[in-house]
Design an enzyme around this catalytic site. Structure first.
Site, short mmCIF file in Angstrom:
data_model
loop_
_atom_site.label_atom_id
_atom_site.label_comp_id
_atom_site.label_asym_id
_atom_site.label_seq_id
_atom_site.Cartn_x
_atom_site.Cartn_y
_atom_site.Cartn_z
N SER A 261 0.84 -1.20 0.00
CA SER A 261 0.00 0.00 0.00
C SER A 261 0.87 1.25 0.00
CB SER A 261 -0.87 -0.04 1.26
OG SER A 261 -1.45 1.21 1.50
N TYR B 76 -2.28 -1.47 11.02
CA TYR B 76 -2.49 -1.98 9.67
C TYR B 76 -1.31 -1.60 8.76
CZ TYR B 76 -3.91 -1.76 4.81
OH TYR B 76 -3.92 -1.88 3.45
N LYS C 114 1.93 -3.85 6.78
CA LYS C 114 2.37 -3.80 5.37
C LYS C 114 3.89 -3.61 5.30
CE LYS C 114 -1.54 -4.52 3.40
NZ LYS C 114 -1.77 -5.84 2.82
C1 WQD Z 1 -9.84 9.08 1.04
C2 WQD Z 1 -10.12 10.55 1.28
C3 WQD Z 1 -10.64 11.09 3.55
C4 WQD Z 1 -14.41 8.95 3.84
C5 WQD Z 1 -7.12 4.13 3.12
C6 WQD Z 1 -6.02 3.39 3.82
C7 WQD Z 1 -4.93 3.02 2.87
C8 WQD Z 1 -5.51 2.25 1.73
C9 WQD Z 1 -6.68 2.87 1.11
C10 WQD Z 1 -6.10 -0.05 2.09
C11 WQD Z 1 -9.49 11.09 2.56
C12 WQD Z 1 -11.82 11.38 2.64
C13 WQD Z 1 -13.23 9.48 3.37
C14 WQD Z 1 -15.49 9.82 4.10
C15 WQD Z 1 -14.14 11.70 3.40
N1 WQD Z 1 -5.33 0.89 1.70
N2 WQD Z 1 -13.09 10.84 3.14
N3 WQD Z 1 -15.32 11.17 3.86
O1 WQD Z 1 -7.53 7.15 3.93
O2 WQD Z 1 -6.67 7.55 1.58
O3 WQD Z 1 -6.61 5.30 2.53
O4 WQD Z 1 -7.62 3.28 2.11
O5 WQD Z 1 -6.71 -0.80 2.44
O6 WQD Z 1 -3.97 2.30 3.51
O7 WQD Z 1 -5.48 4.22 4.82
O8 WQD Z 1 -8.79 6.28 1.90
O9 WQD Z 1 -11.14 6.26 1.15
O10 WQD Z 1 -10.64 6.36 3.63
O11 WQD Z 1 -10.17 8.36 2.22
O12 WQD Z 1 -14.03 12.91 3.21
O13 WQD Z 1 -16.57 9.42 4.56
O14 WQD Z 1 -11.53 10.74 1.44
O15 WQD Z 1 -10.52 12.09 4.53
O16 WQD Z 1 -9.06 12.39 2.31
P1 WQD Z 1 -7.37 6.69 2.55
P2 WQD Z 1 -10.27 6.74 2.25
#
Ligand code: WQD
Length: 344
Positions: free
Chosen positions: A127, A152, A156
């Site tokens: 990741s 988590y 990785k």
């Molecule tokens: C993306 C953006 C949130 C939800 C995570 C893991 C990473 C990976 C992928 C896997 C951010 C914003 C989110 C919501 C929002 N691997 N958001 N409202 O945090 O980039 O990565 O998933 O398993 O290791 O950390 O992904 O989709 O949670 O967030 O505004 O209800 O969307 O703040 O900027 P993230 P995400």
């Protein structure tokens, strides 16, 4: 003869899409999954798309005897793609022991058995989380990794190190680490997709559930970041594109296209998109308005990160192809399919 691949976690989100692409490319697939975060019906979806039902073993990769049995009953496995892992960032903070035990034991068991059963190639789902908050974007594979902000993320990093040490010790295997950015979307057929457990933590499933009325409002976390529009920036990668990267990675190892026993690739589009740009792309692609409100920042969020996928483009011969609109449309079609099936 068709090459045989073991896909651990093969009924999950990325595992199921990868199984489809492997089968379409002529590989034979054996799936092992404990169904802790997926279900058997996924196999029907895979069969509908490809015409082939993969061999399925319901079992847990933390149990080495289950794996011995699998390799004995399915001789001649050439490669492994390891998706089986616990993956919820928030849950990992609450249950660190479970995360370390699960994710590390799965990896250790698989690596230990590879030489025993003559398995040559290993693809590991890593990741972009290993980079932490980048000093500059786009980020290349040679950028330093930073201390993980969750158990988590730590699993990785540790798994990457274990694989590297095993190869350094002279183990007769090859491995490719794929560092995914933000996988989203679903198969365009809407036969398979993402099935989040409970309230989604990730942006796109939360967005599509809001658009269909399951949730009243999408909370957008923070608009005061140091980015052009103030929202966080991510590299959203279509899950089918991502699945195809695994096929390329296996091909590279099993056809001995490289002299390196261990390689690392960033799997992203190379384009950073803000959370607001993603919402706009969804509305444009589907014609459906998403009710949202801007709330405070979410703790631990990285401000901006997107991939430099040049190595994957040039060395692996892989490139993200889907547009963001088509990707959002696929996520929407999948959400509608879940509604038709009465699942959500
Ligand atoms: C993306 C953006 C949130 C939800 C995570 C893991 C990473 C990976 C992928 C896997 C951010 C914003 C989110 C919501 C929002 N691997 N958001 N409202 O945090 O980039 O990565 O998933 O398993 O290791 O950390 O992904 O989709 O949670 O967030 O505004 O209800 O969307 O703040 O900027 P993230 P995400």
């Amino acid at each position: 003869m068709a090459k045989k691949i073991l896909v651990t976690g093969g009924t999950g989100f990325i595992g199921s899409h990868t199984t489809v692409e492997l089968q379409l490319a002529g590989y034979e697939v054996v799936i092992i999954d404990n169904l802790s975060n997926s279900n058997r019906e996924v196999l029907d979806g895979i069969e509908k798309i490809t015409g082939i039902r993969p061999v399925f073993v319901e079992g847990d990769c933390t149990d080495i005897n289950t794996l011995h049995k699998l390799f004995t009953e399915n001789p001649g496995i050439d490669g492994i793609i390891n998706f089986a892992a616990s993956k919820a960032v928030g849950e990992s903070v609450q249950k660190p022991i479970m995360y370390y035990r699960n994710n590390l034991n799965i990896l250790l068991n698989l690596l230990e058995l590879m030489p025993v059963y003559g398995v040559k190639g290993f693809v590991f789902s890593s990741s972009c989380t290993v980079y932490g908050e980048p000093d500059q974007n786009p980020i290349t594979e040679s950028a330093p990794t930073k201390k993980a902000t969750s158990p988590y993320g730590a699993t990785k990093q540790i798994c990457e190190d274990i694989i590297a040490d095993f190869i350094k010790s002279g183990a007769p295997i090859k491995a490719i680490l794929l560092r995914y950015f933000n996988p989203i979307g679903a198969h365009p057929s809407a036969e398979i997709g993402e099935l989040p457990n409970g309230v989604p933590q990730n942006l796109v499933p939360y967005l599509t559930q809001t658009a269909i009325g399951i949730r009243p409002m999408l909370n957008v976390f923070g608009n005061d970041y140091n980015t052009p529009d103030g929202f966080c920036i991510r590299d959203f990668i279509n899950v089918v594109d991502l699945a195809k990267a695994h096929v390329k990675a296996l091909e590279r190892m099993l056809e001995d296209k490289s002299d390196e026993a261990l390689e690392v690739f960033n799997i992203g589009t190379g384009n950073g998109l803000s959370v607001m740009q993603l919402i706009t792309a969804f509305e444009k692609a589907t014609g459906v308005k998403v009710p949202y409100k801007i709330v405070g920042r979410r703790e631990g969020d990285i401000e901006q990160i997107w991939a430099d996928p040049k190595r994957a483009n040039e060395v692996l011969g892989w490139k993200a192809e889907e547009t963001i609109e088509d990707t959002m449309l696929s996520a929407w079609k999948w959400q509608q399919r879940l509604r038709e099936r009465g699942i959500m």
